[in-house]
Scaffold this active site. Structure first.
Site, PDB file in Angstrom:
ATOM      1  N   GLU A  47      49.759   8.475  64.153  1.00  0.00           N
ATOM      2  CA  GLU A  47      48.849   8.728  63.030  1.00  0.00           C
ATOM      3  C   GLU A  47      47.465   8.133  63.280  1.00  0.00           C
ATOM      4  OE1 GLU A  47      49.442   6.416  59.408  1.00  0.00           O
ATOM      5  OE2 GLU A  47      48.650   8.021  58.163  1.00  0.00           O
ATOM      6  N   CYS A  71      48.529  10.297  53.316  1.00  0.00           N
ATOM      7  CA  CYS A  71      49.703  10.167  54.182  1.00  0.00           C
ATOM      8  C   CYS A  71      50.274  11.532  54.538  1.00  0.00           C
ATOM      9  CB  CYS A  71      50.766   9.319  53.498  1.00  0.00           C
ATOM     10  SG  CYS A  71      51.153   9.883  51.851  1.00  0.00           S
ATOM     11  N   GLY A  97      52.304   1.869  52.486  1.00  0.00           N
ATOM     12  CA  GLY A  97      51.180   1.397  53.283  1.00  0.00           C
ATOM     13  C   GLY A  97      51.436   1.565  54.759  1.00  0.00           C
ATOM     14  N   SER A  98      50.868   0.639  55.523  1.00  0.00           N
ATOM     15  CA  SER A  98      50.896   0.781  56.982  1.00  0.00           C
ATOM     16  C   SER A  98      52.289   0.489  57.557  1.00  0.00           C
ATOM     17  CB  SER A  98      49.894  -0.191  57.602  1.00  0.00           C
ATOM     18  OG  SER A  98      50.266  -1.518  57.299  1.00  0.00           O
ATOM     19  N   GLU A 100      57.486   3.129  52.367  1.00  0.00           N
ATOM     20  CA  GLU A 100      56.932   4.449  52.683  1.00  0.00           C
ATOM     21  C   GLU A 100      55.736   4.211  53.573  1.00  0.00           C
ATOM     22  OE1 GLU A 100      57.900   7.553  51.765  1.00  0.00           O
ATOM     23  OE2 GLU A 100      59.660   6.709  50.788  1.00  0.00           O
ATOM     24  N   GLY A 151      52.561  -3.300  58.139  1.00  0.00           N
ATOM     25  CA  GLY A 151      52.847  -4.069  56.920  1.00  0.00           C
ATOM     26  C   GLY A 151      54.276  -3.858  56.438  1.00  0.00           C
ATOM     27  N   GLY A 152      54.722  -2.598  56.429  1.00  0.00           N
ATOM     28  CA  GLY A 152      56.065  -2.295  55.938  1.00  0.00           C
ATOM     29  C   GLY A 152      57.136  -2.953  56.800  1.00  0.00           C
TER      30      GLY A 152
HETATM   31  P1  NAP Z   1      48.525  -1.876  54.196  1.00  0.00           P
HETATM   32  O1  NAP Z   1      47.359  -2.451  54.895  1.00  0.00           O
HETATM   33  O2  NAP Z   1      49.849  -2.026  54.851  1.00  0.00           O
HETATM   34  O3  NAP Z   1      48.538  -2.550  52.732  1.00  0.00           O
HETATM   35  C1  NAP Z   1      49.503  -2.277  51.723  1.00  0.00           C
HETATM   36  C2  NAP Z   1      49.759  -3.551  50.907  1.00  0.00           C
HETATM   37  O4  NAP Z   1      50.689  -4.380  51.623  1.00  0.00           O
HETATM   38  C3  NAP Z   1      48.541  -4.423  50.652  1.00  0.00           C
HETATM   39  O5  NAP Z   1      48.658  -5.021  49.371  1.00  0.00           O
HETATM   40  C4  NAP Z   1      48.625  -5.453  51.755  1.00  0.00           C
HETATM   41  O6  NAP Z   1      48.008  -6.655  51.352  1.00  0.00           O
HETATM   42  C5  NAP Z   1      50.130  -5.673  51.854  1.00  0.00           C
HETATM   43  N1  NAP Z   1      50.529  -6.096  53.211  1.00  0.00           N
HETATM   44  C6  NAP Z   1      50.340  -5.405  54.349  1.00  0.00           C
HETATM   45  N2  NAP Z   1      50.839  -6.064  55.412  1.00  0.00           N
HETATM   46  C7  NAP Z   1      51.379  -7.212  54.912  1.00  0.00           C
HETATM   47  C8  NAP Z   1      52.075  -8.331  55.517  1.00  0.00           C
HETATM   48  N3  NAP Z   1      52.291  -8.386  56.837  1.00  0.00           N
HETATM   49  N4  NAP Z   1      52.477  -9.324  54.718  1.00  0.00           N
HETATM   50  C9  NAP Z   1      52.249  -9.282  53.395  1.00  0.00           C
HETATM   51  N5  NAP Z   1      51.597  -8.264  52.761  1.00  0.00           N
HETATM   52  C10 NAP Z   1      51.173  -7.232  53.508  1.00  0.00           C
HETATM   53  O7  NAP Z   1      48.356  -0.327  53.973  1.00  0.00           O
HETATM   54  P2  NAP Z   1      47.049   0.501  53.506  1.00  0.00           P
HETATM   55  O8  NAP Z   1      45.982   0.417  54.526  1.00  0.00           O
HETATM   56  O9  NAP Z   1      46.727   0.107  52.128  1.00  0.00           O
HETATM   57  O10 NAP Z   1      47.588   1.990  53.456  1.00  0.00           O
HETATM   58  C11 NAP Z   1      47.267   2.973  54.419  1.00  0.00           C
HETATM   59  C12 NAP Z   1      48.532   3.492  55.063  1.00  0.00           C
HETATM   60  O11 NAP Z   1      49.457   3.837  54.047  1.00  0.00           O
HETATM   61  C13 NAP Z   1      48.339   4.748  55.899  1.00  0.00           C
HETATM   62  O12 NAP Z   1      49.066   4.629  57.088  1.00  0.00           O
HETATM   63  C14 NAP Z   1      48.948   5.846  55.028  1.00  0.00           C
HETATM   64  O13 NAP Z   1      49.434   6.951  55.756  1.00  0.00           O
HETATM   65  C15 NAP Z   1      50.037   5.086  54.345  1.00  0.00           C
HETATM   66  N6  NAP Z   1      50.447   5.725  53.097  1.00  0.00           N
HETATM   67  C16 NAP Z   1      51.726   6.184  53.030  1.00  0.00           C
HETATM   68  C17 NAP Z   1      52.149   6.827  51.885  1.00  0.00           C
HETATM   69  C18 NAP Z   1      53.548   7.348  51.799  1.00  0.00           C
HETATM   70  O14 NAP Z   1      53.988   7.691  50.728  1.00  0.00           O
HETATM   71  N7  NAP Z   1      54.290   7.413  52.876  1.00  0.00           N
HETATM   72  C19 NAP Z   1      51.270   6.981  50.799  1.00  0.00           C
HETATM   73  C20 NAP Z   1      49.981   6.472  50.906  1.00  0.00           C
HETATM   74  C21 NAP Z   1      49.586   5.834  52.068  1.00  0.00           C
HETATM   75  P3  NAP Z   1      46.920  -7.365  52.259  1.00  0.00           P
HETATM   76  O15 NAP Z   1      45.934  -6.322  52.679  1.00  0.00           O
HETATM   77  O16 NAP Z   1      46.379  -8.380  51.358  1.00  0.00           O
HETATM   78  O17 NAP Z   1      47.706  -7.924  53.427  1.00  0.00           O
END
Ligand code: NAP
Length: 517
Positions: free
Chosen positions: A400, A308, A247-248, A271, A251-252
């Site tokens: 990004e 991504c 994810g972001s 990731e 978040g990571g």
């Molecule tokens: P995200 O907003 O970070 O969410 C991912 C998960 O993590 C969700 O279940 C979210 O739950 C949880 N989360 C995020 N921040 C958190 C925190 N501070 N505390 C607890 N839980 C947290 O990411 P996304 O918007 O779904 O994904 C988009 C991003 O992922 C893009 O930047 C993309 O490039 C990247 N991505 C990377 C890959 C790779 O393999 N490198 C693959 C696909 C996507 P909540 O929303 O409920 O907080």
């Protein structure tokens, strides 16, 4: 246990085969992205007790499998889940298409096939590894050196967080769950609030597979949640051994921080976002390039540019040929209608990202989506152009932008192009397009690029990922927080096993030491 339906009370997930209780008052709906309206299915956040019960059940299942002889290998479980996914593909893609707006046939059907394929591949990889030790040093009696064999053991319960843009391949039963289960680690998955119905159905499929095989139900749990509380509670849960996150960056890093501050820190394999530069070398830019431009435009707008691996940076030399590529790319992109973006948050972040770019000194926006985009509507793509000097002055121009945007970096000459590699932040991939006249540039470019990315491509576009034994999906931060790992491919399993050395292992125990999962 079945997937949530609108007549039932709000689901908070499935804890070791039983419906999670959830926290009343935290209800949230699934959304139909194409119409921008709430669906009738309602969910709620899993409670602290649900998290505790899921991780405790996972730890119990793990100890049971490790301490008792079991006839059932984890490979059997992942392959049963793969079969169930394939059998329910139509149902899965119908729900995911509503929740994500991604094309059911052009995208989601293939993603389910990739997901079941990686489950089977990782199961086969685990079986292969059970057949031999990683290394052996025979005893040397004349020097009083003992014999050593290097085996491995699974680490224990893993918390899995999938991303919004890959409901299957990086979702509840995606590569992280596949690798953890295949390694012999029970999984507690967090459903993504952008696709809770899809997550629930995937959770029900895994729960049914565990039950049908007669395994301890603690092998798999799904916890629903929107906001930070559920993910944070999973990460700090005392019996959890690792987190796998896609994810972001925000978040990571938040979860990595939390895990590091536990009384007993655990690894977070995160990731993160993707910065994927494509280097168009001068002779390649000067050769006939219609198919290059249409290929690049397709790769960066496919799936709304929400991959991504999207080639978000194009780096070229600003001679006549290079500049005509930029003009032509903007023209082609102007004629492409993209998919709607995944969530309101994604739409807002895209608009802010383009505004941020436009405000950077020296950036011209050739073709762009500006301002608010209505829910369900396709987003016009954005092309931003700046010189390498402007990038050096503000490297954030290369950050990004999730969605259909590309940043073109115009270099003064080939030497400038080579040195710009070290200004662009590391990423998942780097792509080189070269023609015959570019050969002298290839060795120095490859030497620089391989220090910055997990996958170097010669030709083609980075958005297609082959899942194989030689796959690396990772790279130095900000591609991932653990650059020595991959989240895709056979080696994804390495994250969930640790090495154990057996010294003077009796022959009678070799088979037990080998059967690690
Ligand atoms: P995200 O907003 O970070 O969410 C991912 C998960 O993590 C969700 O279940 C979210 O739950 C949880 N989360 C995020 N921040 C958190 C925190 N501070 N505390 C607890 N839980 C947290 O990411 P996304 O918007 O779904 O994904 C988009 C991003 O992922 C893009 O930047 C993309 O490039 C990247 N991505 C990377 C890959 C790779 O393999 N490198 C693959 C696909 C996507 P909540 O929303 O409920 O907080």
């Amino acid at each position: 246990m079945s997937a949530a339906d609108s007549s039932a009370s709000p689901s908070a997930g499935i804890v070791a085969g039983v419906a999670a209780g959830g926290v009343p008052g935290t209800e949230f709906s699934a959304w139909d992205v194409r119409t921008g309206t709430a669906r009738s299915t309602v969910f709620r956040d899993a409670s602290a007790d649900d998290v505790d019960a899921a991780v405790t059940a996972a730890a119990r299942a793990f100890r049971g499998a490790q301490l008792e002889d079991s006839a059932l290998s984890p490979a059997t479980l992942v392959s049963a889940i793969a079969d169930a996914l394939d059998a329910r593909v139509d149902e899965l893609i119908a729900i995911a298409a509503l929740e994500t707006g991604l094309d059911p046939d052009a995208r989601l059907r293939g993603e389910v096939a990739r997901t079941s394929g990686q489950l089977r591949m990782l199961g086969a990889e685990a079986e292969r590894r059970s057949g031999a030790f990683l290394a052996e040093d025979p005893p040397v009696p004349e020097q009083s050196l003992p014999g050593l064999v290097l085996g491995q053991v699974p680490i224990g319960p893993v918390g899995v967080f999938g991303a919004s843009n890959f409901p299957f391949a990086f979702g509840v039963l995606g590569g992280d769950t596949a690798a953890a289960l295949a390694a012999g680690c029970p999984v507690v998955a967090k459903g993504h609030p952008a696709h809770p119905e899809t997550s629930e159905l995937l959770g029900a499929i895994a729960t049914a597979a565990v039950s049908e095989l007669g395994l301890d139900p603690g092998w798999f749990s799904l916890l629903q949640g929107r906001g930070e509380s559920v993910g944070s509670a999973i990460t700090v849960s005392p019996e959890l051994e690792a987190v796998a996150f896609t994810g972001s960056t925000r978040g990571g890093l938040a979860l990595s921080d939390l895990a590091a501050r536990r009384p007993r820190p655990i690894p977070v394999f995160a990731e993160l976002g993707g910065i994927n530069a494509l280097y168009l070398l001068p002779a390649a830019a000067a050769s006939p390039n219609e198919s290059f431009i249409s290929g690049l435009a397709g790769s960066l707008t496919n799936n709304g540019g929400q991959l991504c691996t999207k080639p978000g940076l194009l780096v070229l030399v600003g001679d006549e040929a290079g500049l005509s590529v930029v003009t032509e790319l903007a023209r082609v992109l102007g004629g492409i209608e993209t998919a709607p973006l995944l969530t309101g948050g994604t739409r807002a972040a895209f608009a802010t990202g383009v505004d941020r770019l436009a405000a950077i000194e020296g950036v011209s926006i050739l073709h762009a989506a500006r301002g608010e985009v209505p829910a369900g509507a396709p987003v016009p793509s954005a092309v931003a152009v700046l010189s390498s000097a402007a990038l050096r002055a503000d490297p954030s121009a290369a950050d990004e932008i999730f969605g259909p945007a590309v940043v073109v970096i115009v270099c003064a000459d080939a030497d400038d192009l080579l040195s710009v590699v070290e200004v662009i932040p590391p990423g998942l991939t780097g792509t080189i397009h070269a023609a015959d006249g570019d050969h002298a540039l290839l060795p120095p470019l490859m030497r620089r690029l391989r220090l910055r990315v997990g996958r170097v491509l010669f030709g083609g576009y980075p958005t297609g990922v082959r899942v194989g034994s030689a796959t690396t999906h990772g790279g130095p931060f900000p591609a991932t927080t653990t650059p020595w790992t991959t989240s895709v491919g056979a080696r994804a399993i390495d994250r969930f096993v640790r090495p154990v050395t057996y010294q003077n292992l009796p022959d009678s125990l070799r088979a037990t030491a080998l059967a690690w999962s």
